[in-house]
Design a protein around this motif. Structure first.
Motif, PDB file in Angstrom:
ATOM      1  N   ASP A 157       0.832  -0.903   0.019  1.00 38.16           N
ATOM      2  CA  ASP A 157       0.254  -0.294   0.157  1.00 38.16           C
ATOM      3  C   ASP A 157       0.954   1.177  -0.131  1.00 38.16           C
ATOM      4  O   ASP A 157       1.809   1.282   0.461  1.00 38.16           O
ATOM      5  N   LEU A 159       0.019   4.262   1.182  1.00 37.47           N
ATOM      6  CA  LEU A 159       0.533   5.120   2.630  1.00 37.47           C
ATOM      7  C   LEU A 159       1.599   4.334   3.569  1.00 37.47           C
ATOM      8  O   LEU A 159       1.727   4.864   4.281  1.00 37.47           O
ATOM      9  N   ASP A 160       1.180   2.906   3.396  1.00 39.13           N
ATOM     10  CA  ASP A 160       2.798   2.618   4.444  1.00 39.13           C
ATOM     11  C   ASP A 160       3.794   2.216   3.800  1.00 39.13           C
ATOM     12  O   ASP A 160       4.399   2.428   4.816  1.00 39.13           O
ATOM     13  N   VAL A 161       3.453   1.889   2.318  1.00 36.50           N
ATOM     14  CA  VAL A 161       5.326   2.664   2.046  1.00 36.50           C
ATOM     15  C   VAL A 161       5.659   3.775   2.691  1.00 36.50           C
ATOM     16  O   VAL A 161       7.327   4.031   3.190  1.00 36.50           O
TER      17      VAL A 161
END
Lengths: 212, 212
Positions: A157, A159-161
């Motif tokens: 994802d 945003l996670d990265v």
DNA sequence: TAACTAACGTACTGGTTCGTACATTAGTGG
DNA sequence: CCACTAATGTACGAACCAGTACGTTAGTTA
């Protein structure tokens, strides 16, 4: 030497905001002194209350201004011509450089988190919209391109990265003092700068490239 | 009901320290109030000065106590029976759990970094020795095992890996407020806990496994 | 049990710090 | 050029807050 008009509302306001940003970043909210901010401007404390209303509103204005500067800088990244892997590396590196160049911004963010984000949470929606867009949207596009070419894992994802990249960059700057005291290693030593920059890019790319 | 002796130096001291830790973690150093700490104990402000000398020394004692607790907890990890990859995953997961369970510790560390580590830097050497040992030494051994088995890259440094793990764990807790306000995602949402825990382990393992 | 000391409480102070009442001047529209 | 307002400066007050002077009590030891 004539340094300009004696009365200049915009200039006075801007000068207060600039000095306040430095003082709040330096001392924290509770540690900052309104009198000290006033003393470091060419005007008086009276003007702080005239233009901003009070200490807290001045702090919020400083925080807002810091985010605005960052947003402007983030929009200058161009990775359209790069392949997915190179593009991810570039984004990681730009974020890395950007954090290193703006320690005061990181300090203000840390301070705001110590206050549990109570001020940023009360900011009008309009001031927060657009703050997320540049970096994360770009990441999302690259991730999709990479996935299409079979280079990146499906479950990643954007945003996670972005969070993982930020975590690395922020920690290195924000926690360098306690880390240095405990482990005896200066995380922002210029000699190690490239090492960490490469490490971050390697880590993100290898995570994205690994099979799930 | 007899709650014990009316005079108990150790107990009074411990109670002050406990309340002070909570207050400093909550309000920061400058924001914390000695009167407030005193009010939340069964004793008076006078005793704070009697036992600790002053606000700053009390803060240092609270910081020291927090680190001592952490050090004790970190020594309970046992990964000797695991293969290198599983061992690394386990360390990442334990660190992750540990940070989630101790938000006050993370807050105190953030606060100390806002103060540029001036207090931890002045701590006697004896109080810092051993703080680093457990986690990082263990990591070093596992990395070497993994390298011997051709599983891990040669250039990976134990302290760097520890830093990357800490960065992820600390950021998720420490910066959750501003991150949540800007991106609308709660990093410590229980529903996403396992996702982030797995992501961290994946990221570290894939970094170590990737060719240089 | 008397003398002594560690532990504790009360009441206060001196300096600091946010905020404001009041006075004044520079520019501007009529 | 005169009134009017935006912008600025000065001086002060009230609350807050770290730290302390001084007094008291509980436990301990000779």
């Amino acid at each position: 030497m004539d340094t300009g008009r004696r009365r200049d509302a915009a200039r006075t306001r801007a000068e207060i905001l600039e000095v306040a940003s430095a003082e709040f970043a330096d001392q924290g909210y509770a540690g900052a002194r309104v009198d000290e901010i006033a003393a470091r401007t060419r005007t008086t404390k009276r003007m702080i209350y005239y233009y901003f209303g009070g200490k807290e509103q001045l702090y919020v204005a400083a925080l807002q201004a810091a985010y605005a500067r960052i947003r402007a800088a983030e929009q200058e990244v161009d990775v359209a011509h790069l392949g997915p892997v190179a593009a991810i590396r570039r984004i990681a590196e730009v974020t890395f450089d950007h954090h290193e160049a703006n320690p005061d911004f990181i300090r203000l963010v840390s301070i705001e988190n110590i206050h549990r984000g109570e001020h940023i949470a009360r900011m009008p929606e309009a001031d927060l919209v657009g703050l997320n867009t540049p970096a994360v949207d770009l990441l999302g596009e690259i991730l999709e391109r990479g996935r299409g070419q079979g280079l990146f894992r499906a479950g990643a994802d954007a945003l996670d990265v972005h969070m993982a990249i930020s975590a690395f960059c922020v920690f290195r700057v924000a926690n360098r003092h306690t880390f240095g005291a405990i482990f005896g290693r200066d995380l922002v030593d210029p000699d190690r700068r490239l090492h960490y920059r490469t490490m971050l890019a390697d880590m993100i790319v290898s995570y994205l490239s690994a099979a799930e």
